[in-house]
Write a protein that holds these residues in place. Structure first.
Motif, mmCIF file in Angstrom:
data_model
loop_
_atom_site.group_PDB
_atom_site.id
_atom_site.type_symbol
_atom_site.label_atom_id
_atom_site.label_comp_id
_atom_site.label_asym_id
_atom_site.label_seq_id
_atom_site.Cartn_x
_atom_site.Cartn_y
_atom_site.Cartn_z
ATOM 1 N N SER A 34 0.835 -1.211 0.000
ATOM 2 C CA SER A 34 0.000 0.000 0.000
ATOM 3 C C SER A 34 0.865 1.256 0.000
ATOM 4 O O SER A 34 0.603 2.212 -0.750
ATOM 5 C CB SER A 34 -0.923 0.002 1.215
ATOM 6 O OG SER A 34 -1.856 -1.057 1.145
ATOM 7 N N LEU A 35 1.904 1.270 0.835
ATOM 8 C CA LEU A 35 2.800 2.426 0.870
ATOM 9 C C LEU A 35 3.503 2.605 -0.467
ATOM 10 O O LEU A 35 3.674 3.737 -0.946
ATOM 11 C CB LEU A 35 3.824 2.270 1.990
ATOM 12 C CG LEU A 35 3.281 2.279 3.423
ATOM 13 C CD1 LEU A 35 4.426 2.088 4.422
ATOM 14 C CD2 LEU A 35 2.526 3.562 3.725
ATOM 15 N N ALA A 36 3.885 1.499 -1.089
ATOM 16 C CA ALA A 36 4.565 1.587 -2.382
ATOM 17 C C ALA A 36 3.637 2.165 -3.448
ATOM 18 O O ALA A 36 4.041 2.997 -4.265
ATOM 19 C CB ALA A 36 5.071 0.214 -2.798
ATOM 20 N N ARG A 37 2.352 1.735 -3.444
ATOM 21 C CA ARG A 37 1.399 2.251 -4.432
ATOM 22 C C ARG A 37 1.131 3.738 -4.215
ATOM 23 O O ARG A 37 1.008 4.506 -5.172
ATOM 24 C CB ARG A 37 0.090 1.464 -4.357
ATOM 25 C CG ARG A 37 0.175 0.062 -4.932
ATOM 26 C CD ARG A 37 -1.207 -0.478 -5.248
ATOM 27 N NE ARG A 37 -2.069 -0.513 -4.076
ATOM 28 C CZ ARG A 37 -2.147 -1.530 -3.229
ATOM 29 N NH1 ARG A 37 -1.376 -2.588 -3.416
ATOM 30 N NH2 ARG A 37 -2.967 -1.496 -2.204
ATOM 31 N N ILE A 38 1.021 4.146 -2.946
ATOM 32 C CA ILE A 38 0.774 5.558 -2.670
ATOM 33 C C ILE A 38 1.965 6.404 -3.106
ATOM 34 O O ILE A 38 1.799 7.473 -3.712
ATOM 35 C CB ILE A 38 0.472 5.764 -1.180
ATOM 36 C CG1 ILE A 38 -0.860 5.095 -0.813
ATOM 37 C CG2 ILE A 38 0.417 7.255 -0.832
ATOM 38 C CD1 ILE A 38 -1.128 5.023 0.678
ATOM 39 N N ALA A 39 3.179 5.940 -2.814
ATOM 40 C CA ALA A 39 4.375 6.669 -3.233
ATOM 41 C C ALA A 39 4.418 6.791 -4.754
ATOM 42 O O ALA A 39 4.761 7.848 -5.304
ATOM 43 C CB ALA A 39 5.627 5.956 -2.717
#
Length: 398
Positions: free
Chosen positions: A34-39
């Motif tokens: 999720s953090l990777a997609r948001i970044a």
């Protein structure tokens, strides 16, 4: 790659906890999709790769976390977040225990107390900032940016709005229903918040992530360095039980206890109604919740609002319901919506003037609420102009 729907707060928070445990230096090997997609979504369009390669994950997620932490406003909270996540220069390779110890020193508390109280708040606030960044990116990339969006309740972008005013037909009139899509402790200017609790009226510890724990934490009184000065919601609820001779004994499901709001008064929240809907299952950590008990509790909360509203200046008028029983109680979202709305609808049938609010934490329950209220309306629920199509019919939720 199209922008993905914003992950819910709980998912973001869990991945931030994963980073706290593993450390920035291990980001490449951590599972933080999720953090990777948001970044990825926050990167300028012309700078995005075709995908998010593993070797760039550590840099992009670290950048996202630094950006989120920088929005905490400085002070002890921001500094503690930087130490906790290893973002302070020279700490990225520190073991988690050393980072936690240094952050605890900032608050002047023991490591164990910091772990249970301040750390939970610090990480929750970082997760909230990450979510806000993600929602801002979603709004910016939306194909209808700058235009009035269409109200398709199945559209994740619609559900992602943090505040959405719906109008619902009810017994010959239309009533406004405000849907909040964010953690309950971010509510502002809502007179009464209804909080689910077990039949022993025992609040969870403030560091946990439930609605009741979040309200207890947000209502706590703290000093300039974050030290706990008072726990008024917990203390008033205990006093309520003692005054009625129920301390240590269960109350009937559907009972509603009333307390003040503690520090939440600074956000315009004036009362907390504790709805006893969760019945502890003997010998386990689980609960049973019946939809009928949820409906009974909502009806009682609305009765209490009618009894109390003139005692305040200005009078109480607005009330906010989470999806009672849908957390640890295990009640499916759909059943909770039906159970809550059954009592609200009965109150509206009597011409009640209350401002109704609903609060959910993620996209899935938000979309479900909009769809179910649309079905209730017998047509479409308008969330932009206040118009409602589909006539003036009123009937129970299907």
């Amino acid at each position: 790659m199209p922008l993905m729907p914003v992950p819910d707060h709980a998912s973001i928070l869990e991945e931030i906890k994963t980073v706290r445990r593993g450390g920035i230096v291990r980001l490449r090997r951590l599972e933080v999709p999720s953090l990777a997609r948001i970044a990825f979504a926050l990167a300028p369009a012309d700078a995005r790769p075709a995908a998010v390669p593993a070797q760039s994950q550590s840099q992009s997620v670290e950048w996202l976390l630094r950006l989120a932490v920088s929005r905490l406003g400085g002070g002890t909270l921001q500094e503690a977040a930087e130490y906790t996540l290893g973002l302070t220069p020279g700490t990225r390779d520190w073991p988690g225990a050393d980072r936690r110890r240094r952050a605890a020193e900032l608050y002047g508390v023991s490591i164990e107390r910091f772990r249970k109280e301040q750390e939970a708040v610090v990480l929750d606030q970082v997760a909230e900032q990450v979510g806000r960044l993600a929602r801002a990116a979603l709004a910016e990339r939306h194909p209808a940016a700058g235009e009035a969006p269409q109200d398709d309740p199945a559209d994740p972008a619609v559900s992602a709005r943090t505040h959405r005013l719906l109008t619902v037909p009810a017994h010959g009139r239309t009533v406004p229903v405000t849907l909040h899509v964010h953690p309950v402790d971010l509510l502002r200017d809502v007179d009464v918040v209804v909080s689910p609790v077990n039949t022993y009226l025992a609040l969870p510890e403030a560091y946990k992530s439930s609605v009741a724990a979040s309200l207890r934490r947000a209502g706590a009184l703290r000093g300039l360095t974050g030290e706990l000065l008072g726990d008024p919601i917990h203390e008033e609820l205990r006093d309520w039980a003692t005054a009625r001779g129920t301390s240590g004994r269960p109350v009937l499901p559907g009972t509603v206890a009333v307390t003040g709001s503690g520090a939440l008064a600074g956000q315009g929240v004036r009362r907390v109604y504790h709805a006893a809907v969760a019945v502890p299952r003997a010998g386990t950590n689980d609960y049973d919740v019946l939809p009928a008990d949820v409906t009974r509790a909502v009806a009682r909360a609305l009765e209490l609002l009618a009894e109390e509203h003139e005692r305040f200046d200005p009078p109480l008028r607005s009330v906010c319901f989470p999806l009672l029983g849908s957390g640890r109680g295990g009640l499916p979202y759909e059943e909770s919506v039906r159970a809550v709305w059954a009592a609200v609808d009965a109150e509206l049938a009597r011409g009640a003037p209350w401002d109704i609010h609903l609060v959910v934490r993620g996209l899935a329950p938000a979309g479900l609420v909009v769809r179910m209220l649309t079905e209730y309306a017998g047509g479409s629920v308008d969330g932009r102009t206040g118009d409602v199509s589909g006539g003036e019919r009123s009937h129970p939720l299907p």
